[in-house]
Structures are given as structure tokens and as C-alpha cells.
Design a protein around this motif. Sequence first.
Motif, PDB file in Angstrom:
ATOM      1  N   LYS A 207       0.706  -0.761  -0.087  1.00 23.14           N
ATOM      2  CA  LYS A 207       0.065   0.350   0.358  1.00 23.14           C
ATOM      3  C   LYS A 207       0.639   1.231   0.638  1.00 23.14           C
ATOM      4  O   LYS A 207       0.506   1.766  -0.861  1.00 23.14           O
ATOM      5  CB  LYS A 207      -0.961  -0.408   1.083  1.00 23.14           C
ATOM      6  CG  LYS A 207      -1.402   1.518   1.005  1.00 23.14           C
ATOM      7  CD  LYS A 207      -3.235   0.788   0.255  1.00 23.14           C
ATOM      8  CE  LYS A 207      -4.248   2.123   0.278  1.00 23.14           C
ATOM      9  NZ  LYS A 207      -4.687   2.168  -0.318  1.00 23.14           N
TER      10      LYS A 207
ATOM     11  N   SER B 247       2.168   1.708  -3.310  1.00 26.17           N
ATOM     12  CA  SER B 247       1.259   2.443  -4.026  1.00 26.17           C
ATOM     13  C   SER B 247       0.632   4.024  -3.641  1.00 26.17           C
ATOM     14  O   SER B 247       0.824   4.557  -5.328  1.00 26.17           O
ATOM     15  CB  SER B 247      -0.058   1.737  -4.072  1.00 26.17           C
ATOM     16  OG  SER B 247      -1.235   2.261  -4.856  1.00 26.17           O
TER      17      SER B 247
ATOM     18  N   ASN C 158       4.144   5.855  -5.167  1.00 29.21           N
ATOM     19  CA  ASN C 158       3.737   5.512  -6.955  1.00 29.21           C
ATOM     20  C   ASN C 158       2.820   6.972  -7.266  1.00 29.21           C
ATOM     21  O   ASN C 158       3.030   7.678  -8.225  1.00 29.21           O
ATOM     22  CB  ASN C 158       3.444   4.074  -7.302  1.00 29.21           C
ATOM     23  CG  ASN C 158       2.687   4.286  -8.795  1.00 29.21           C
ATOM     24  OD1 ASN C 158       4.429   4.759  -9.048  1.00 29.21           O
ATOM     25  ND2 ASN C 158       2.182   4.197  -8.858  1.00 29.21           N
ATOM     26  N   ASP C 159       1.614   6.788  -6.535  1.00 27.91           N
ATOM     27  CA  ASP C 159       0.304   8.281  -6.777  1.00 27.91           C
ATOM     28  C   ASP C 159       0.787   9.161  -6.643  1.00 27.91           C
ATOM     29  O   ASP C 159       1.073  10.296  -7.105  1.00 27.91           O
ATOM     30  CB  ASP C 159      -1.057   7.900  -5.795  1.00 27.91           C
ATOM     31  CG  ASP C 159      -1.831   6.790  -6.525  1.00 27.91           C
ATOM     32  OD1 ASP C 159      -1.563   6.485  -7.734  1.00 27.91           O
ATOM     33  OD2 ASP C 159      -2.519   6.574  -5.734  1.00 27.91           O
TER      34      ASP C 159
END
Length: 489
Positions: free
Chosen positions: A472, A475, A478-479
Amino acid sequence: MGLTLALNTARASLAATSNQIAVSARNVAGAGDPGYSRKIAALVGTGNGGVVVSITRATDAALYARTLSANAASARGEALLDGLTDLARTVGDTTDPTSPAARFAGFEAALQAAANQPDSTELARAAIDSAKALAGSLNDAAGAVHAARARTDAGIADSVARINDLLGQFERANAAVTRGLALGADATDALDDRDRILTALSQEVGVTAIAREGGDVALYTDGGVPLFDRGARKVTFSATTTFAAGTTGAAVVIDGVPVTGANSPMPLASGRLAGLAAFRDEAAPAYEAQLDAMANGLIAAFAETDAIAPNGGPRAGLFTNGASALLPDGSAAGRLGLAGRIAINAAVDPDRGGNVALLRTGGMNGTDYRDLAAGTDAAYAGRLRALVSGLTATRSFDASLGLGTSLSLADFAEGSAGWIEDLRKDASETASYQKTLLSRANEALSNVAGVNGDDETALTLQLERSYTASAKLISVVNDLLKTLLDAVR
């Protein structure tokens, strides 16, 4: 830099957690293997913010050493018990009508019946047949002892071959452990393999493991003889092809030192090999010596004396030393294996053309050995009663036989059967006790080093949550990086 650091940290956490989950899966897969030890995946910091997984195994050196000792003691007890049970079942049961003890009682009754009716040829023939059965039971018992010793000797040869094979396997496993540790690789499975081999080796011979630097291990017998020290030591044994009377089994030699037999300076105390040697070299020969004493007593009890000068000396009467009518001379050659050679005098054996009447008159060694007193007794009852008295009389026995020094032949035979049964009973109780100790030691070691399925499942769930959290985080990073790049464009 903050996002990059966060990404690197999350990736390192993800890799570490993945390795921990893999280790947990190995534990679950090995849960049913008694030789598998639980693996522990610990996180170790690298000093620059990263972590690596260090894999060790759960173990307890003291408990494992106790397990090896219990395993060897249990194996010795089982091997000795198997031999004694075989011997007791074959020749030691007084309720068996074919046992020497029962044959003594039957012969005494048949001889007494012939004395009560000395003119009955049928009763005299029955007494001779009973005497033949008694001699045959001693022959069979001696044969059973020799056969049991031969089987045990073959078992010793098998054990020695297995020890040499296991030592070769141990040498390879030990090299794998030291090499893996020297390279910093995961050597836990190699350690398990080495322990499995060591456990199997402890069943054959009592063994002590000495840990050395670098993961190396040296092995010694429980008597102190080297088994493995930088290399496997040779274990040698020359099997005995035939156990004739008086045969002494060869000793097992490890690294040039005899470890079995009366002359061993550093004897084995435990392991299957020790139990086999104890039966072959101690219990079985002791029982055979008792059988020889019975045979010697029978020959002496029924000996004939020369009644006419010049005196030719006493000679064997109803019972003979095999084909010879001479009495045992007391030398080693005369005593050894007497139970296996005792037979009925051909002169009185109707199946070999003998004269049944010689039982009541004497003279199986010629007319000079005829009982002169029997001629004054028209019915010859006196000589037959004297034979009964000679059979039931108290005789002197060697104290080393372990049954007392003053007994009748029948009492000695019963005592011998009781002796072998007591020996078997003691061995059974000892073997049962050692098996219980082994079970407790294995249970204690399993509690420390074994795999608990419930604990591993709970740990896996916890690691999966950590893995999910790391994923998570990647992620989210990455965002954020995508948003930052979009803003720059």
C-alpha cells in the motif's frame, strides 16, 4: 528525496516480508517431518537504513544431546530384549513339554515307573525313550543358542555396515554445513540433514557430538573412541560363519580399538550394536554353559564303574558324550558344547540294535561294568532305584553359573529356565523405561524446535498484513510521484 527514501524502505520491507513468508511456508511444509527444525527469519539492519533476513533454526543443544543418549539406550535395550525373547520362547519355558526342564521331570517319572516294575520291558523301553527325548531337548536347546548367536552375529555385521554408511553420509553433510556457513548462506536445511544422520547413527552406537568452530562437529562413541574427526573413521568386523561349540564372536573395531568383547579397553555402553554384543557374548554363552552343566551332570549320574580288576575307570553309562563312551575329562574341550553332543548309549538303544535289559543290569561298556549287586536282586529293582536316586541327588555346580552350588539336576534345569526368563523380564522393563525416556526427550525437543501449525498460521497472517501495508505504501508513493511528475509537466 523523501519519496525516494519512502519507496526504497517500502521495497526493502516488501522483500523482507516476502522472505519471511517463504520461511513460514517451509515450516508448514516440514511440520510432519520429525527431523525438521523450525526456521526463524529474523530482520537484521544493514546500517544504511536497509534490512536483510537472517535465517536461523530453533534448537536446544542440551536437549538434542539427551535425545541422542536416550535413542542409543533404547536401541540397546530393544536389541538385547529381542535376543532374550527369542531364546526364552525357544528353550526357556518350563510349561513347554519339549523344554529341558519338562524333559527332566518326564524322564524321572519314566525311570521311577521302570523301577516300580523292573520286569517290564515296555516300561524300560519307555524310560530309554524318555532319556533319548531329554538328550534331544538338550541338543535342540544348544542348537537354538548357537543359531541365536549366529543371527546376532549377522545383525552385528549389518549394524557395522550401516554405521560405515552413515559416517560417510555424515562426512558429506558436515562439509555442506561448514561450507554454507563459511559462505554466509542459509545452512539450516544442511544442519537438519546432519542431525537426521546423527540421530540414525545413535540408534546403532552410543555417540557424543562435540561442536567446533565454523559449524564443524566431531563424533566419539560413548566409550570415547573417535568416530568422526575431520573425516570418518573405519569400523571393521569379521562375521563368524558358524558358531560351533566354544566359538567366541569377533570384536567390532573402531579406529583400531576393539569396542565389544571382554577385552575391549573402551567398550560401547549403548546403541543397537552394544545390545547385540551383550546378547552374543554374555547372555547366550551363559545359558549354553548352564545347558552343558546339565549334560555333564546326566553323564556323571549314570556313569558305570568297572567291577572287575584291573579297574578300567568309570565310563559313561546311559548318557554319553556324543559317540564317545568316555566321561568328560574336565578339560575345556570336554566341557564346551556337551549339551549339543549328549546322546543315549548305543548299547542300550533298541533303535540302534542295543539291549534294553542293560538299563537294569548295567554293563553297557562290557561285562566288566555289569552291576554285580544286580545279580543278587532277581527283579533288578535295586539298580533302577539307584539310578533314580542318582538322578534326583543333590549335585555340586559351579557358582559362576549363577544358579546356586548345590541342586538336583531337575531343580537346576528349572532354575535355568527361570534365570533366562528373569533376564528377559529385566530387559523388558529396562527397554520399556528407556523407550519412555526417549519419548519424553523427543517431546521436549519437539516443543522447542518443532513446528506448531497454529503458530505458523498466525505468523503468516501477520506477515501478510505487513506485506499488504508495504504494498500500500508503494502504491501511495507511486501516486505521489505521478502527481509530482504531472505537475512538473
